[in-house]
Design an enzyme around this catalytic site. Structure first.
Site, PDB file in Angstrom:
ATOM      1  N   PHE A 150     -55.458  -6.367  73.999  1.00 17.96           N
ATOM      2  CA  PHE A 150     -53.993  -6.252  73.941  1.00 17.96           C
ATOM      3  C   PHE A 150     -53.482  -5.799  72.588  1.00 17.96           C
ATOM      4  CE2 PHE A 150     -54.315 -10.411  71.933  1.00 17.96           C
ATOM      5  CZ  PHE A 150     -53.322 -10.342  70.976  1.00 17.96           C
ATOM      6  N   LYS A 174     -59.784   0.551  81.847  1.00 14.19           N
ATOM      7  CA  LYS A 174     -59.176  -0.715  82.289  1.00 14.19           C
ATOM      8  C   LYS A 174     -58.442  -1.275  81.079  1.00 14.19           C
ATOM      9  CE  LYS A 174     -59.308  -4.682  82.287  1.00 14.19           C
ATOM     10  NZ  LYS A 174     -58.164  -5.461  81.706  1.00 14.19           N
ATOM     11  N   GLU A 177     -54.280  -6.204  80.558  1.00 18.39           N
ATOM     12  CA  GLU A 177     -53.246  -6.522  81.549  1.00 18.39           C
ATOM     13  C   GLU A 177     -51.993  -7.089  80.877  1.00 18.39           C
ATOM     14  OE1 GLU A 177     -55.906  -8.078  80.781  1.00 18.39           O
ATOM     15  OE2 GLU A 177     -56.007 -10.155  81.443  1.00 18.39           O
ATOM     16  N   SER A 227     -62.546  -9.866  72.667  1.00 14.79           N
ATOM     17  CA  SER A 227     -63.068 -11.086  72.038  1.00 14.79           C
ATOM     18  C   SER A 227     -64.595 -11.170  72.163  1.00 14.79           C
ATOM     19  CB  SER A 227     -62.425 -12.303  72.694  1.00 14.79           C
ATOM     20  OG  SER A 227     -62.839 -12.369  74.047  1.00 14.79           O
ATOM     21  N   CYS A 282     -58.061  -7.177  64.609  1.00 18.35           N
ATOM     22  CA  CYS A 282     -59.466  -7.583  64.452  1.00 18.35           C
ATOM     23  C   CYS A 282     -59.900  -7.432  63.010  1.00 18.35           C
ATOM     24  CB  CYS A 282     -60.371  -6.771  65.350  1.00 18.35           C
ATOM     25  SG  CYS A 282     -60.483  -5.067  64.840  1.00 18.35           S
ATOM     26  N   GLU A 382     -61.617 -17.696  65.288  1.00 18.81           N
ATOM     27  CA  GLU A 382     -60.709 -16.574  64.995  1.00 18.81           C
ATOM     28  C   GLU A 382     -59.327 -17.021  65.475  1.00 18.81           C
ATOM     29  OE1 GLU A 382     -61.237 -13.074  67.445  1.00 18.81           O
ATOM     30  OE2 GLU A 382     -60.563 -11.775  65.833  1.00 18.81           O
TER      31      GLU A 382
END
Ligand code: NAD
Length: 497
Positions: A150, A174, A177, A227, A282, A382
């Site tokens: 995301f 993909k 979402e 992740s 990240c 994290e």
């Protein structure tokens, strides 16, 4: 009626027939922007079938024709930059400036894809034996797939499908979402630039869609960014199914501050890298190690963090936007609570900031813990929020040892005026991306993203030279031609060249 996010199958944006939907929510206001489908198994099969069919012709399209599509595509992205950034900010929350940066870092990969003619080159060794040449072809694999997170809904899809398609593959994407809308707008622009039907397809969903991609026999390679937990699952499952897989995963990025660093520059860089994009990068700096006399800079760091403005991403002057979801807000808040209960000193508490006009947003302001130790949850996990852990070290070597003992290896940075110290750090640090007075050292696309250790599975990184290798099979050809006048010798049973 809420708008629905479409699937992209065989060049058509189609409504899913699924019964499972999820809201796409503006994280600054909780306004529902659209509904995204969780595609059915048949829809995922249809997307892969369309990509398989398109591969038959796309793989033969001349390299110059492929490159020209990306020349056009980069122009369209530039022309639509403001609109793309506005969609991104509405669904993801980051500031408009950050959203433009998100699109721009992806645009750089598109520009690089337009130079594919110079990248997808084989090698040739002339006369490896009498009259024999050996050369390599870098040939596309077939259908490749991408699964994206995301936090960079423009840049990370653009890390993937432009280079996969430019090298002659077809693609099934993909997206996350949580914020698929800017990704879909980028896909519309890709079709407008000339990507033919079936070459780029998009399915939406979560676990079931990802597992279907991992298992599908007609998908040859999977690129994942997200992740560590999900990436490890994707790597194992898709590898078991015989695919090439590259997974860029979670992080805990440390910065070392030496007392000889340029103080004002360093504090600005630390604050931007720790709290910008609400820490949802990240490559965010989430741990700072103050070495020696730099330990006295903590009050200045807190003061700098206090100058940052928390607000809606659309508002000018905002530095820190909302977290992506209410669930993320709960998670970050509970980690802050855990940090307190485990004994860290909360020197700046950003919870529950007052944000006028955005009372329902998922906001956490800059938060700083001092006295953090490697055993604490806030150090081990994290956090993915605007929370900075401060650790103290007596020497540079002590700081390096701490970083090397952390399992993650995405990024790190040092702030110093000493070339010798910086070079020592560069040589001794076991992290794949290193900044020297640069807080977030994400490489530009003539290099590749080179996170390491627990932050990555698979040897080849996204974009740059490495991804050309990832998205192609090297075919090595050894050839000899006989002249009409050559006379045949005896059968040679010893095969040497
Ligand atoms: P995530 O792992 O939750 O989601 C990534 C993708 O996996 C999404 O498309 C999601 O739909 C899918 N997914 C979610 N749950 C799944 C499940 N149970 N099974 C299969 N698939 C599932 O990651 P996120 O929260 O979207 O993104 C944040 C994470 O991504 C952070 O850990 C961050 O460090 C990491 N990240 C890494 C890089 C990098 O280059 N190393 C870049 C950006 C983000």
């Amino acid at each position: 009626m809420t708008t629905t996010v479409k699937l992209l199958i065989n060049g058509e944006f189609v409504e899913s027939r699924t019964e499972q939907w999820r809201d796409v929510v503006n994280p600054a206001t909780q306004e529902v922007l659209a509904r995204v489908p969780f595609a059915t198994g048949e829809e995922i099969d249809a997307a892969v079938a369309s990509a398989s069919q398109a591969f038959k012709t796309w793989r033969k399209i001349p390299i110059g024709a492929r490159a020209r599509i990306f020349l056009k595509y980069q122009q369209l992205i530039r022309e639509n930059m403001k609109e793309l950034a506005a969609i991104l900010t509405a669904e993801q929350g980051k500031t408009l400036a950050d959203a433009e940066g998100d699109v721009f870092r992806g645009l750089e990969v598109v520009e690089h894809a337009a130079g594919i003619g110079n990248l997808q080159l084989g090698e040739l060794a002339n006369n490896v034996a009498g009259g024999v040449d050996t050369y390599t072809l870098l040939q596309p694999l077939g259908v490749c797939a991408g699964i994206t997170p995301f936090n960079f809904p423009a840049m990370i899809p653009l890390w993937m499908f432009p280079m996969a398609i430019a090298t002659g593959n077809t693609f099934v994407l993909k997206p996350s979402e949580q914020d698929p809308m800017v990704t879909m707008r980028l896909c519309e622009l890709a079709l407008e630039a000339g990507v033919p039907p079936g070459v780029l397809n998009v399915v939406h969903g979560g676990e079931a869609a990802v597992n279907a991609i991992c298992d599908h026999p007609d998908i040859k390679a999977v690129s994942f960014v997200g992740s560590t937990r999900i990436g490890t699952h994707v790597y194992n499952r898709a590898s078991q199914a015989g695919k090439r897989v590259q997974c860029m995963m979670g992080a805990k990025n440390h910065a070392i501050v030496l007392p000889d660093a340029h103080k004002e520059q360093t504090l600005n860089n630390l604050a931007g890298a720790a709290f910008g994009a609400a820490g949802q990068r990240c490559m965010a700096l989430s741990v700072v190690i103050l070495v020696g006399e730099a330990q006295g800079w903590l009050p200045d760091l807190v003061a700098k963090a206090e100058t940052l403005k928390v607000g809606g991403g659309m508002e000018s002057g905002t530095d820190v936007g909302p977290l992506i979801s209410c669930a993320a807000l709960d998670r970050v808040s509970s980690l802050i609570e855990r940090g307190k209960s485990e004994g860290a000193r909360l020197v700046l508490d950003g919870r529950n900031p007052a944000v006028a006009g955005y009372e329902r947003g998922n906001f956490v302001g800059p938060t700083i813990f001092d006295g953090v130790t490697p055993q604490m949850s806030i150090y081990r996990e994290e956090i993915f929020g605007p929370v900075l852990c401060v650790v103290h070290a007596a020497t540079l070597d002590e700081a390096i040892a701490l970083i090397n003992a952390n399992p993650n290896g995405n990024g790190t940075a040092i702030f110093t005026r000493s070339g010798a110290a910086a070079r020592h750090f560069q040589e001794e640090i076991d992290v794949g991306q290193v900044g020297i007075n640069v807080p977030i050292p994400v490489p530009v696309p003539m290099f590749s993203f080179t996170g390491s250790r627990a932050s990555k599975l698979g040897d080849l990184g996204p974009y740059g030279k490495q991804v050309v290798q990832f998205y192609t099979q090297t075919k090595t050809v050894t050839q000899r031609w006989f002249d009409e006048g050559d006379v045949g010798g005896a059968v040679n049973t010893t095969i040497t060249l």
